[in-house]
Design an enzyme around this catalytic site. Structure first.
Site, PDB file in Angstrom:
ATOM      1  N   PRO A   1       0.787  -1.225   0.000  1.00 39.33           N
ATOM      2  CA  PRO A   1       0.000   0.000   0.000  1.00 39.33           C
ATOM      3  C   PRO A   1       0.825   1.283   0.000  1.00 39.33           C
ATOM      4  O   PRO A   1       1.878   1.351   0.648  1.00 39.33           O
ATOM      5  CB  PRO A   1      -0.816  -0.112   1.294  1.00 39.33           C
ATOM      6  CG  PRO A   1      -0.088  -1.095   2.135  1.00 39.33           C
ATOM      7  CD  PRO A   1       0.544  -2.056   1.181  1.00 39.33           C
ATOM      8  N   ASN A   2       0.318   2.232  -0.736  1.00 41.81           N
ATOM      9  CA  ASN A   2       0.855   3.604  -0.830  1.00 41.81           C
ATOM     10  C   ASN A   2       2.131   3.712  -1.660  1.00 41.81           C
ATOM     11  O   ASN A   2       2.596   4.816  -1.916  1.00 41.81           O
ATOM     12  CB  ASN A   2       1.085   4.213   0.576  1.00 41.81           C
ATOM     13  CG  ASN A   2      -0.191   4.259   1.380  1.00 41.81           C
ATOM     14  OD1 ASN A   2      -1.192   4.803   0.913  1.00 41.81           O
ATOM     15  ND2 ASN A   2      -0.198   3.663   2.557  1.00 41.81           N
TER      16      ASN A   2
ATOM     17  N   ARG B   1       5.008  11.019  -2.425  1.00 45.23           N
ATOM     18  CA  ARG B   1       4.728  10.622  -1.037  1.00 45.23           C
ATOM     19  C   ARG B   1       5.974  10.841  -0.156  1.00 45.23           C
ATOM     20  O   ARG B   1       6.996  10.208  -0.366  1.00 45.23           O
ATOM     21  CB  ARG B   1       4.369   9.134  -1.029  1.00 45.23           C
ATOM     22  CG  ARG B   1       4.248   8.540   0.336  1.00 45.23           C
ATOM     23  CD  ARG B   1       4.216   7.017   0.290  1.00 45.23           C
ATOM     24  NE  ARG B   1       4.057   6.513   1.616  1.00 45.23           N
ATOM     25  CZ  ARG B   1       4.357   5.279   1.989  1.00 45.23           C
ATOM     26  NH1 ARG B   1       4.804   4.409   1.112  1.00 45.23           N
ATOM     27  NH2 ARG B   1       4.190   4.908   3.234  1.00 45.23           N
TER      28      ARG B   1
ATOM     29  N   TYR C   1      11.139   8.886   1.162  1.00 47.62           N
ATOM     30  CA  TYR C   1      11.133   7.877   0.093  1.00 47.62           C
ATOM     31  C   TYR C   1      11.734   8.369  -1.220  1.00 47.62           C
ATOM     32  O   TYR C   1      11.842   7.597  -2.166  1.00 47.62           O
ATOM     33  CB  TYR C   1       9.695   7.371  -0.133  1.00 47.62           C
ATOM     34  CG  TYR C   1       9.106   6.723   1.111  1.00 47.62           C
ATOM     35  CD1 TYR C   1       9.651   5.552   1.623  1.00 47.62           C
ATOM     36  CD2 TYR C   1       8.027   7.298   1.786  1.00 47.62           C
ATOM     37  CE1 TYR C   1       9.135   4.951   2.765  1.00 47.62           C
ATOM     38  CE2 TYR C   1       7.495   6.704   2.930  1.00 47.62           C
ATOM     39  CZ  TYR C   1       8.057   5.543   3.408  1.00 47.62           C
ATOM     40  OH  TYR C   1       7.548   4.945   4.540  1.00 47.62           O
TER      41      TYR C   1
ATOM     42  N   ASN D   1       8.124  -5.720  -1.133  1.00 44.07           N
ATOM     43  CA  ASN D   1       8.055  -4.552  -0.280  1.00 44.07           C
ATOM     44  C   ASN D   1       6.589  -4.459   0.138  1.00 44.07           C
ATOM     45  O   ASN D   1       5.763  -3.897  -0.578  1.00 44.07           O
ATOM     46  CB  ASN D   1       8.502  -3.287  -1.005  1.00 44.07           C
ATOM     47  CG  ASN D   1       8.500  -2.081  -0.067  1.00 44.07           C
ATOM     48  OD1 ASN D   1       7.994  -2.166   1.059  1.00 44.07           O
ATOM     49  ND2 ASN D   1       9.046  -0.973  -0.526  1.00 44.07           N
TER      50      ASN D   1
ATOM     51  N   ALA E   1       3.347  -0.962   4.642  1.00 39.96           N
ATOM     52  CA  ALA E   1       2.836  -0.997   6.020  1.00 39.96           C
ATOM     53  C   ALA E   1       2.411  -2.405   6.451  1.00 39.96           C
ATOM     54  O   ALA E   1       2.459  -2.733   7.642  1.00 39.96           O
ATOM     55  CB  ALA E   1       1.667  -0.026   6.154  1.00 39.96           C
TER      56      ALA E   1
ATOM     57  N   GLU F   1      12.884  -9.746   1.488  1.00 42.39           N
ATOM     58  CA  GLU F   1      12.160  -8.586   2.020  1.00 42.39           C
ATOM     59  C   GLU F   1      12.888  -7.302   1.618  1.00 42.39           C
ATOM     60  O   GLU F   1      14.089  -7.170   1.838  1.00 42.39           O
ATOM     61  CB  GLU F   1      12.080  -8.668   3.546  1.00 42.39           C
ATOM     62  CG  GLU F   1      11.417  -7.445   4.159  1.00 42.39           C
ATOM     63  CD  GLU F   1      11.349  -7.495   5.677  1.00 42.39           C
ATOM     64  OE1 GLU F   1      11.900  -8.444   6.283  1.00 42.39           O
ATOM     65  OE2 GLU F   1      10.750  -6.569   6.244  1.00 42.39           O
TER      66      GLU F   1
ATOM     67  N   HIS G   1      12.794  -2.875   1.416  1.00 36.81           N
ATOM     68  CA  HIS G   1      12.232  -1.571   1.792  1.00 36.81           C
ATOM     69  C   HIS G   1      13.108  -0.456   1.239  1.00 36.81           C
ATOM     70  O   HIS G   1      14.337  -0.603   1.184  1.00 36.81           O
ATOM     71  CB  HIS G   1      12.156  -1.417   3.316  1.00 36.81           C
ATOM     72  CG  HIS G   1      11.316  -2.462   3.957  1.00 36.81           C
ATOM     73  ND1 HIS G   1       9.940  -2.430   3.934  1.00 36.81           N
ATOM     74  CD2 HIS G   1      11.655  -3.604   4.592  1.00 36.81           C
ATOM     75  CE1 HIS G   1       9.476  -3.503   4.545  1.00 36.81           C
ATOM     76  NE2 HIS G   1      10.497  -4.237   4.946  1.00 36.81           N
TER      77      HIS G   1
ATOM     78  N   ARG H   1      13.799   3.583  12.150  1.00 39.73           N
ATOM     79  CA  ARG H   1      12.631   4.470  12.188  1.00 39.73           C
ATOM     80  C   ARG H   1      11.810   4.209  13.468  1.00 39.73           C
ATOM     81  O   ARG H   1      12.361   3.768  14.464  1.00 39.73           O
ATOM     82  CB  ARG H   1      11.816   4.284  10.896  1.00 39.73           C
ATOM     83  CG  ARG H   1      12.642   4.686   9.659  1.00 39.73           C
ATOM     84  CD  ARG H   1      11.828   4.583   8.388  1.00 39.73           C
ATOM     85  NE  ARG H   1      10.703   5.513   8.391  1.00 39.73           N
ATOM     86  CZ  ARG H   1       9.698   5.456   7.516  1.00 39.73           C
ATOM     87  NH1 ARG H   1       9.689   4.516   6.577  1.00 39.73           N
ATOM     88  NH2 ARG H   1       8.710   6.329   7.577  1.00 39.73           N
TER      89      ARG H   1
HETATM   90  C1  DQA Z   1       8.421   0.909   3.467  1.00 38.79           C
HETATM   91  C2  DQA Z   1       8.566   1.087   4.978  1.00 38.79           C
HETATM   92  C3  DQA Z   1       7.243   0.859   5.671  1.00 38.79           C
HETATM   93  O1  DQA Z   1       7.384   1.034   7.082  1.00 38.79           O
HETATM   94  C4  DQA Z   1       6.204   1.840   5.189  1.00 38.79           C
HETATM   95  O2  DQA Z   1       4.950   1.566   5.767  1.00 38.79           O
HETATM   96  C5  DQA Z   1       6.101   1.900   3.701  1.00 38.79           C
HETATM   97  C6  DQA Z   1       7.320   1.793   2.906  1.00 38.79           C
HETATM   98  C7  DQA Z   1       9.717   1.260   2.704  1.00 38.79           C
HETATM   99  O3  DQA Z   1       9.836   0.850   1.558  1.00 38.79           O
HETATM  100  O4  DQA Z   1      10.592   1.941   3.268  1.00 38.79           O
HETATM  101  O5  DQA Z   1       5.041   2.117   3.149  1.00 38.79           O
HETATM  102  O6  DQA Z   1       8.123  -0.446   3.209  1.00 38.79           O
END
Ligand code: DQA
Length: 144
Positions: free
Chosen positions: A9-10, A17, A22, A73, A76, A97, A99, A106
């Protein structure tokens, strides 16, 4: 060799964003980076994004017997989703995994990762460059 790259998501909002966290690169630009790296390494990728947990679970399930590895990725959902963890454990496909940010540096709630429990490696804190890095690491893992 075919690798499924899943984005949660997002991540469709990348580019606008929270650029201070990011960066300014869009998800389409990241996909193009992944396609270039995949071509260089002679592998195929299937790059997807959804804001819905169930879509991610469905795509992981569908990968069984069809794809060689998953890079995820989960955004959240990394920190909340037992459903995604269970799906990853069910399909017995190597998973990495990924990110953009370094979740270990964080907020405390981001330090918990369910996805980690199903992953052979984590790549985080390298921004968009982490995506091609993840493809390289996955190809090396499959070769070894
Ligand atoms: C994320 C890190 C997550 O905590 C966050 O909710 C994201 C992006 C990252 O790529 O840094 O949406 O996965």
């Amino acid at each position: 060799m075919k690798i499924l790259i899943l984005n949660g998501p997002n991540l469709n909002l990348l580019g606008t964003r929270q650029p201070e966290v990011y960066g300014h690169t869009t998800l389409s630009e990241i996909e193009a980076m992944c396609q270039a790296k995949a071509a260089e390494l002679g592998v195929a990728i299937d790059f997807r994004q959804s804001n819905h947990e169930g879509d991610l679970v469905d795509w992981i399930q569908e990968a069984k017997g069809q794809l060689d590895a998953i890079i995820i990725n989960a955004a959240a959902y990394t920190h909340t989703s037992v459903a995604i963890l269970d799906a990853l454990l069910s399909v017995e496909i190597p998973c990495l995994e990924l990110h953009l940010s370094d979740i270990s540096q964080r907020e405390d709630f981001r330090k918990v990762s369910f996805v980690e429990k199903a992953s052979f490696a984590q790549i985080m804190g390298h921004g968009p460059d982490g995506y091609p890095m993840a493809i390289e690491a996955t190809v090396q893992h499959l070769a070894g």
